[in-house]
Design an enzyme around this catalytic site. Structure first.
Site, PDB file in Angstrom:
ATOM      1  N   GLU A   1       9.463   1.522  11.079  1.00  0.00           N
ATOM      2  CA  GLU A   1      10.517   2.516  10.885  1.00  0.00           C
ATOM      3  C   GLU A   1       9.824   3.869  10.930  1.00  0.00           C
ATOM      4  O   GLU A   1       9.105   4.235  10.010  1.00  0.00           O
ATOM      5  CB  GLU A   1      11.199   2.244   9.537  1.00  0.00           C
ATOM      6  CG  GLU A   1      12.582   2.834   9.472  1.00  0.00           C
ATOM      7  CD  GLU A   1      12.565   4.193   8.833  1.00  0.00           C
ATOM      8  OE1 GLU A   1      12.422   5.189   9.582  1.00  0.00           O
ATOM      9  OE2 GLU A   1      12.708   4.259   7.605  1.00  0.00           O
TER      10      GLU A   1
ATOM     11  N   GLU B   1       9.813  15.738  15.482  1.00  0.00           N
ATOM     12  CA  GLU B   1      10.188  15.562  14.083  1.00  0.00           C
ATOM     13  C   GLU B   1       9.405  16.572  13.239  1.00  0.00           C
ATOM     14  O   GLU B   1       8.176  16.554  13.226  1.00  0.00           O
ATOM     15  CB  GLU B   1       9.870  14.137  13.624  1.00  0.00           C
ATOM     16  CG  GLU B   1      10.406  13.858  12.239  1.00  0.00           C
ATOM     17  CD  GLU B   1      10.183  12.413  11.792  1.00  0.00           C
ATOM     18  OE1 GLU B   1       9.053  11.935  11.902  1.00  0.00           O
ATOM     19  OE2 GLU B   1      11.150  11.789  11.331  1.00  0.00           O
TER      20      GLU B   1
ATOM     21  N   CYS C   1      13.603  10.426   7.047  1.00  0.00           N
ATOM     22  CA  CYS C   1      13.514   9.928   8.425  1.00  0.00           C
ATOM     23  C   CYS C   1      14.843  10.082   9.150  1.00  0.00           C
ATOM     24  O   CYS C   1      14.882  10.356  10.337  1.00  0.00           O
ATOM     25  CB  CYS C   1      13.051   8.481   8.426  1.00  0.00           C
ATOM     26  SG  CYS C   1      13.924   7.469   7.256  1.00  0.00           S
TER      27      CYS C   1
ATOM     28  N   LYS D   1       0.891  -1.181   0.000  1.00  0.00           N
ATOM     29  CA  LYS D   1       0.000   0.000   0.000  1.00  0.00           C
ATOM     30  C   LYS D   1       0.919   1.217   0.000  1.00  0.00           C
ATOM     31  O   LYS D   1       1.534   1.553   1.006  1.00  0.00           O
ATOM     32  CB  LYS D   1      -0.859  -0.019   1.263  1.00  0.00           C
ATOM     33  CG  LYS D   1      -2.191   0.695   1.170  1.00  0.00           C
ATOM     34  CD  LYS D   1      -2.166   2.137   0.696  1.00  0.00           C
ATOM     35  CE  LYS D   1      -2.073   3.134   1.826  1.00  0.00           C
ATOM     36  NZ  LYS D   1      -2.014   4.540   1.352  1.00  0.00           N
TER      37      LYS D   1
HETATM   38  P1  NAP Z   1       1.612   8.385   7.936  1.00  0.00           P
HETATM   39  O1  NAP Z   1       0.189   8.655   8.240  1.00  0.00           O
HETATM   40  O2  NAP Z   1       2.352   7.630   8.961  1.00  0.00           O
HETATM   41  O3  NAP Z   1       1.688   7.642   6.520  1.00  0.00           O
HETATM   42  C1  NAP Z   1       2.563   6.591   6.192  1.00  0.00           C
HETATM   43  C2  NAP Z   1       1.832   5.495   5.443  1.00  0.00           C
HETATM   44  O4  NAP Z   1       0.805   4.944   6.271  1.00  0.00           O
HETATM   45  C3  NAP Z   1       1.122   5.973   4.194  1.00  0.00           C
HETATM   46  O5  NAP Z   1       1.108   4.934   3.225  1.00  0.00           O
HETATM   47  C4  NAP Z   1      -0.288   6.208   4.703  1.00  0.00           C
HETATM   48  O6  NAP Z   1      -1.233   6.210   3.677  1.00  0.00           O
HETATM   49  C5  NAP Z   1      -0.457   5.023   5.615  1.00  0.00           C
HETATM   50  N1  NAP Z   1      -1.500   5.202   6.631  1.00  0.00           N
HETATM   51  C6  NAP Z   1      -2.036   6.349   7.111  1.00  0.00           C
HETATM   52  N2  NAP Z   1      -2.979   6.091   8.044  1.00  0.00           N
HETATM   53  C7  NAP Z   1      -3.037   4.749   8.147  1.00  0.00           C
HETATM   54  C8  NAP Z   1      -3.816   3.857   8.947  1.00  0.00           C
HETATM   55  N3  NAP Z   1      -4.723   4.301   9.824  1.00  0.00           N
HETATM   56  N4  NAP Z   1      -3.611   2.525   8.811  1.00  0.00           N
HETATM   57  C9  NAP Z   1      -2.697   2.051   7.942  1.00  0.00           C
HETATM   58  N5  NAP Z   1      -1.954   2.838   7.153  1.00  0.00           N
HETATM   59  C10 NAP Z   1      -2.110   4.175   7.257  1.00  0.00           C
HETATM   60  O7  NAP Z   1       2.415   9.726   7.683  1.00  0.00           O
HETATM   61  P2  NAP Z   1       1.884  11.114   7.089  1.00  0.00           P
HETATM   62  O8  NAP Z   1       0.612  11.490   7.814  1.00  0.00           O
HETATM   63  O9  NAP Z   1       1.845  11.038   5.629  1.00  0.00           O
HETATM   64  O10 NAP Z   1       3.045  12.091   7.564  1.00  0.00           O
HETATM   65  C11 NAP Z   1       2.990  12.690   8.849  1.00  0.00           C
HETATM   66  C12 NAP Z   1       4.342  12.736   9.508  1.00  0.00           C
HETATM   67  O11 NAP Z   1       4.903  11.427   9.577  1.00  0.00           O
HETATM   68  C13 NAP Z   1       5.416  13.522   8.768  1.00  0.00           C
HETATM   69  O12 NAP Z   1       5.325  14.865   9.002  1.00  0.00           O
HETATM   70  C14 NAP Z   1       6.670  12.906   9.329  1.00  0.00           C
HETATM   71  O13 NAP Z   1       7.012  13.471  10.558  1.00  0.00           O
HETATM   72  C15 NAP Z   1       6.291  11.474   9.530  1.00  0.00           C
HETATM   73  N6  NAP Z   1       6.767  10.606   8.414  1.00  0.00           N
HETATM   74  C16 NAP Z   1       7.853   9.835   8.619  1.00  0.00           C
HETATM   75  C17 NAP Z   1       8.327   9.041   7.591  1.00  0.00           C
HETATM   76  C18 NAP Z   1       9.533   8.188   7.763  1.00  0.00           C
HETATM   77  O14 NAP Z   1      10.242   7.927   6.810  1.00  0.00           O
HETATM   78  N7  NAP Z   1       9.804   7.660   8.934  1.00  0.00           N
HETATM   79  C19 NAP Z   1       7.708   9.039   6.357  1.00  0.00           C
HETATM   80  C20 NAP Z   1       6.565   9.825   6.165  1.00  0.00           C
HETATM   81  C21 NAP Z   1       6.110  10.597   7.218  1.00  0.00           C
HETATM   82  P3  NAP Z   1      -1.742   7.638   3.076  1.00  0.00           P
HETATM   83  O15 NAP Z   1      -0.528   8.469   2.888  1.00  0.00           O
HETATM   84  O16 NAP Z   1      -2.399   7.230   1.835  1.00  0.00           O
HETATM   85  O17 NAP Z   1      -2.642   8.223   4.117  1.00  0.00           O
END
Ligand code: NAP
Ligand code: MG
Length: 500
Positions: free
Chosen positions: A270, A402, A304, A195
């Protein structure tokens, strides 16, 4: 964000993206077939450099996830489960070749969809190929052991795949993270359901199209695009999975771990970090300087492992601050396809989030320097200025949370003990960089830093696919990359034979 097919397309950028694609991004891949989502709905694909809509992806949901997990199960219990490790390696190597052949198209897709400067997205495409090559070579080198035991017994272990792996990837490095998950999972003999993030799905679909072209059997790799709260949640909660790996935010990671707990399956998380870059008075500063800024600015700070906290010993603090400030004043944000230092952030939401932190910092801290945004950049692009804050108290929110944008904090320290206390003083623990010529100090720091990777007199080492990677604390658990990832995608079975 959900829309039907009447979403307005930005004409120019739409044509640009469509002209690169050799597959239909409104289809998802299940059981080797490209199909529309069961809902029939689509989501817009945005170009973050312009805010324009370039196309659509399918809005997959629970019914599609059910079908994908069932297809992955059939593949695992069918021919894929009987494929030899050598054959799996050959298919992965073929995928790597095709990725390299299409590297420029993949890079352009990512630049348009994610806003990553072209040289960086080309690097991501090459990294995807490297993951495939590395795990292609590793596939037939995964072995169990024999264990000396009592007289009359022969004991050995089998290293077996888990079965069906769910892989949820974020928007910041879609190709690299899809590559490290899928290549390791398949090399070990699992089948998988991926996904991708709603904001960055197109390159994962391209990767899936390449996998089909390379001859990967139907059902071994399934890709369902859609929203995190729909397709993502349905995948993480699915009782048909045997393993789950997730990269993204702590909040979503906690949900994923709870879902894996209900199904009692292993999970790799991660979850990012607040990584320190530690500069001691005795270091080679000329060598350190470019990485102090570069290790955060890559992908506009949406990494990250970004070195967001720069800890500098008092004797060098003023000089480092002056030199970093000079570098910041030269940092230009602009459209990804033009290869500026920084592209836009991924979305309006992310820009608001990062801008909020910058405003908070400006109200409570000192700004050492700011970069600029190119004058001709679209006002609807999600650009922010790189911003450096100085003399930041280690417990300030900007030094603890972060931000995921082009923002760094400079923190002075007096001695090794204080450096360690500050470095280890967050809930995270992903990576750390240490600059010092003192060999004893290098070893002490490497042992005492609470992180998953330590870099001595460098930072990140180009992100080598060979290097086991993952965190402690809220940065997550489990290790991706390198041989270590294969342990996570396999389980040990102990066979004890009594033969007298
Ligand atoms: P996120 O919600 O953690 O999204 C990561 C992945 O999880 C995406 O594929 C997302 O899909 C999916 N996802 C979201 N809600 C979910 C749920 N309830 N159940 C299962 N999967 C789910 O991150 P974000 O909201 O896009 O970003 C927010 C913050 O996360 C950023 O500002 C950053 O601090 C952090 N982040 C960290 C990393 C890293 O590399 N560690 C990467 C991205 C973000 P959708 O995107 O389609 O909702
Ligand atoms: Mg996009």
């Amino acid at each position: 964000m959900a829309s039907d097919s009447t979403a307005t397309l930005d004409k120019a950028s739409s044509t640009e993206l469509q002209s690169i694609l050799w597959f239909d991004p409104t289809r998802i891949l299940i059981d080797g077939q490209w199909r529309a989502a069961a809902s029939g709905q689509v989501l817009p694909v945005e170009n973050p450099s312009t805010g324009g809509i370039m196309g659509q992806i399918a809005r997959g949901g629970a019914a599609d996830i059910d079908a994908a997990v069932a297809a992955a199960r059939r593949a695992f219990e069918g021919p894929w489960g009987r494929t030899t490790a050598t054959e799996r390696g050959r298919i992965l190597m073929k995928m790597a070749e095709l990725v390299l052949q299409r590297a420029e198209a993949l890079a352009m897709i990512e630049a348009l969809d994610v806003g990553k400067p072209l040289h960086q997205s080309l690097n991501d495409a090459k990294a995807l190929a490297r993951y495939l090559e590395f795990y292609a070579g590793a596939a037939d080198k995964l072995m169990g052991t024999t264990i000396p035991y009592q007289h009359g017994f022969t004991v050995y272990t089998l290293r077996e795949p888990h079965g069906v792996a769910g892989i949820i990837i974020p928007w910041n490095y879609p190709m690299q993270i899809a590559g490290r998950g899928v290549a390791a999972a398949l090399a070990a003999g699992n089948s998988c359901v991926v996904k991708p993030a709603e904001d960055a799905s197109v390159s994962t679909l391209a990767f899936a199209a390449i996998a089909m072209e390379a001859g990967l059997p139907a059902g071994v790799l399934n890709v369902v695009t859609g929203l995190g709260t729909e397709a993502g949640a349905a995948l993480s909660e699915h009782p048909g999975l045997n393993h789950l790996s997730f990269t993204g935010s702590v909040a979503t990671g906690q949900r994923i771990q709870a879902a894996a707990g209900r199904n009692v399956i292993p999970v790799t998380l991660e979850l990012g970090g607040k990584s320190p870059h530690i500069v001691f008075d005795d270091c080679d500063l000329d060598q350190a300087m470019p990485t102090l800024v570069g290790a955060c600015m890559q992908n506009a700070g949406q990494t990250c492992s970004a070195a967001t906290r720069v800890l500098v010993q008092r004797g060098l603090y003023d000089e480092v601050k002056r030199r970093m400030a000079d570098m910041y004043r030269g940092l230009v944000a602009g459209p990804a396809a033009d290869g500026c230092d920084l592209g836009p952030l991924i979305s309006a939401r992310q820009k608001n989030r990062v801008s909020h932190y910058i405003e908070l910092g400006k109200a409570e801290l000192s700004v050492a320097a700011e970069g600029s945004i190119r004058a001709d950049a679209s006002a609807d692009g999600h650009f922010v200025r790189a911003t450096l804050f100085s003399e930041v108290p280690p417990d300030h929110r900007l030094a603890q949370e972060e931000i995921f944008g082009p923002v760094q904090v400079l923190i002075p320290f007096e001695d090794e003990a204080e450096a360690l206390r500050i470095a280890n003083g967050t809930v995270y623990g992903l990576i750390a960089g240490v600059w010092t010529r003192d060999g004893g100090r290098q070893m002490r720091m490497a042992r005492q830093l609470n992180v998953g990777q330590v870099y001595l007199n460098n930072y990140g080492a180009g992100g080598g696919v060979e290097l086991p990677f993952g965190g402690v604390g809220h940065s997550g658990h489990g290790r991706e990359k390198g041989f270590e990832a294969l342990n996570g995608f396999t389980r040990i079975k102990t066979v004890t034979a009594r033969h007298g």
